[in-house]
Scaffold this motif. Structure first.
Motif, PDB file in Angstrom:
ATOM      1  N   PHE A  27     -21.516  30.818  22.163  1.00 25.88           N
ATOM      2  CA  PHE A  27     -20.522  31.038  23.029  1.00 25.88           C
ATOM      3  C   PHE A  27     -19.429  30.449  22.114  1.00 25.88           C
ATOM      4  O   PHE A  27     -19.341  29.490  21.241  1.00 25.88           O
ATOM      5  CB  PHE A  27     -20.304  30.161  24.537  1.00 25.88           C
ATOM      6  N   THR A  28     -18.126  30.854  22.458  1.00 27.15           N
ATOM      7  CA  THR A  28     -16.909  30.470  22.000  1.00 27.15           C
ATOM      8  C   THR A  28     -15.897  30.210  23.312  1.00 27.15           C
ATOM      9  O   THR A  28     -16.093  31.084  24.152  1.00 27.15           O
ATOM     10  CB  THR A  28     -15.922  31.336  20.935  1.00 27.15           C
ATOM     11  N   ALA A  29     -15.088  29.371  23.418  1.00 24.56           N
ATOM     12  CA  ALA A  29     -14.177  28.957  24.599  1.00 24.56           C
ATOM     13  C   ALA A  29     -12.995  28.175  24.346  1.00 24.56           C
ATOM     14  O   ALA A  29     -12.974  27.604  23.091  1.00 24.56           O
ATOM     15  CB  ALA A  29     -15.241  28.050  25.676  1.00 24.56           C
ATOM     16  N   THR A  30     -12.035  28.173  25.170  1.00 21.42           N
ATOM     17  CA  THR A  30     -11.114  27.242  25.262  1.00 21.42           C
ATOM     18  C   THR A  30     -11.282  26.143  26.268  1.00 21.42           C
ATOM     19  O   THR A  30     -11.257  26.661  27.393  1.00 21.42           O
ATOM     20  CB  THR A  30      -9.532  28.164  25.158  1.00 21.42           C
ATOM     21  N   ALA A  31     -11.095  25.000  25.840  1.00 25.51           N
ATOM     22  CA  ALA A  31     -11.477  23.902  26.738  1.00 25.51           C
ATOM     23  C   ALA A  31     -10.688  22.561  26.809  1.00 25.51           C
ATOM     24  O   ALA A  31      -9.818  22.503  25.646  1.00 25.51           O
ATOM     25  CB  ALA A  31     -12.980  23.157  26.292  1.00 25.51           C
ATOM     26  N   SER A  32     -10.642  21.990  27.701  1.00 29.39           N
ATOM     27  CA  SER A  32      -9.737  20.861  27.725  1.00 29.39           C
ATOM     28  C   SER A  32     -10.359  19.719  27.565  1.00 29.39           C
ATOM     29  O   SER A  32     -11.373  19.224  28.152  1.00 29.39           O
ATOM     30  CB  SER A  32      -9.018  20.683  29.266  1.00 29.39           C
ATOM     31  N   PRO A  33     -10.225  18.858  26.371  1.00 23.11           N
ATOM     32  CA  PRO A  33     -11.101  18.040  25.982  1.00 23.11           C
ATOM     33  C   PRO A  33     -11.084  16.636  26.936  1.00 23.11           C
ATOM     34  O   PRO A  33     -11.929  15.900  26.776  1.00 23.11           O
ATOM     35  CB  PRO A  33     -10.579  17.381  24.666  1.00 23.11           C
ATOM     36  N   ASP A  34      -9.853  16.418  27.739  1.00 21.21           N
ATOM     37  CA  ASP A  34      -9.798  15.650  28.756  1.00 21.21           C
ATOM     38  C   ASP A  34     -10.543  15.668  29.852  1.00 21.21           C
ATOM     39  O   ASP A  34     -10.557  15.060  30.785  1.00 21.21           O
ATOM     40  CB  ASP A  34      -8.468  15.516  28.917  1.00 21.21           C
ATOM     41  N   LYS A  35     -11.588  16.518  30.017  1.00 24.63           N
ATOM     42  CA  LYS A  35     -12.421  16.944  31.123  1.00 24.63           C
ATOM     43  C   LYS A  35     -13.955  16.708  31.121  1.00 24.63           C
ATOM     44  O   LYS A  35     -14.824  16.816  32.219  1.00 24.63           O
ATOM     45  CB  LYS A  35     -12.375  18.322  31.628  1.00 24.63           C
ATOM     46  N   VAL A  36     -14.363  15.996  29.854  1.00 24.03           N
ATOM     47  CA  VAL A  36     -15.870  15.665  29.747  1.00 24.03           C
ATOM     48  C   VAL A  36     -16.074  14.608  30.487  1.00 24.03           C
ATOM     49  O   VAL A  36     -15.445  13.630  30.803  1.00 24.03           O
ATOM     50  CB  VAL A  36     -16.114  15.191  28.311  1.00 24.03           C
ATOM     51  N   ALA A  37     -17.376  14.667  31.115  1.00 23.48           N
ATOM     52  CA  ALA A  37     -17.870  13.764  31.999  1.00 23.48           C
ATOM     53  C   ALA A  37     -19.377  13.710  31.968  1.00 23.48           C
ATOM     54  O   ALA A  37     -19.971  14.289  31.465  1.00 23.48           O
ATOM     55  CB  ALA A  37     -17.613  14.483  33.707  1.00 23.48           C
ATOM     56  N   VAL A  38     -19.780  12.253  32.298  1.00 22.24           N
ATOM     57  CA  VAL A  38     -21.243  11.818  31.959  1.00 22.24           C
ATOM     58  C   VAL A  38     -21.575  12.111  33.597  1.00 22.24           C
ATOM     59  O   VAL A  38     -21.214  11.038  34.564  1.00 22.24           O
ATOM     60  CB  VAL A  38     -21.423  10.672  31.419  1.00 22.24           C
ATOM     61  N   CYS A  39     -22.894  12.583  33.856  1.00 18.53           N
ATOM     62  CA  CYS A  39     -23.371  12.587  35.127  1.00 18.53           C
ATOM     63  C   CYS A  39     -24.628  11.800  35.220  1.00 18.53           C
ATOM     64  O   CYS A  39     -25.532  12.317  34.327  1.00 18.53           O
ATOM     65  CB  CYS A  39     -23.565  13.956  35.618  1.00 18.53           C
ATOM     66  N   HIS A  40     -24.887  11.011  35.920  1.00 17.21           N
ATOM     67  CA  HIS A  40     -25.948  10.211  36.156  1.00 17.21           C
ATOM     68  C   HIS A  40     -26.961  10.360  37.176  1.00 17.21           C
ATOM     69  O   HIS A  40     -27.866   9.861  37.645  1.00 17.21           O
ATOM     70  CB  HIS A  40     -25.779   8.782  36.116  1.00 17.21           C
TER      71      HIS A  40
END
Length: 140
Positions: free
Chosen positions: A14-27
């Motif tokens: 895949f290739t995509a355009t993403a916002s790097p300020d959206k990364v989340a960690v889910c526990h």
């Protein structure tokens, strides 16, 4: 930011355009079980910003809340790629492990923190091996 990625065997890319300020960690327990680890890091990307090559397999997981989430993975190697809304996908939540630029994508928030493993904060104090073959877990 442009991101690229693939499953472990390379059958899906895949290739995509993403916002790097959206990364989340889910526990949450589902993320722990499905990732085989203590948490999962994800990067949400709007569907219209993604170019997918290959056909991931999917199954729908119904959460305790009733939410239906499609879980996409490679049918050949099993790499978990993303999750999305089951009925009308708008966002692909890419698993950070299959994103090539993952080292540049720092998490900005944690969710389901009450389910986090209590020992996560102790990891910095453990001995570190820079290469896997130096690890006591490496086979001789």
């Amino acid at each position: 930011m442009k991101i690229t990625g693939q499953c472990h065997c390379g059958a899906i890319r895949f290739t995509a355009t993403a916002s790097p300020d959206k990364v989340a960690v889910c526990h949450c327990a589902d993320c722990q079980i499905m990732s085989g680890g203590p948490f999962r890091a994800v990067l949400p990307v709007p569907v219209d910003q993604v170019e997918l090559q290959g056909s991931p397999k999917q199954y729908v997981k119904v959460a305790a809340s009733g939410n239906r989430r499609a879980q996409a993975f490679c049918g050949d190697c099993g790499t978990q790629l993303f999750a999305t809304e089951a009925d009308e996908p708008k966002t692909l939540n890419f698993r950070l492990g299959c994103v090539n630029e993952r080292a540049q994508l720092n998490p900005v928030l944690q969710i389901w923190r009450d389910s986090a493993m209590p020992w996560l904060t102790e990891l910095d104090g453990l001995p570190a091996h820079t290469r896997g073959r130096d690890s006591p877990l490496a086979s001789s």
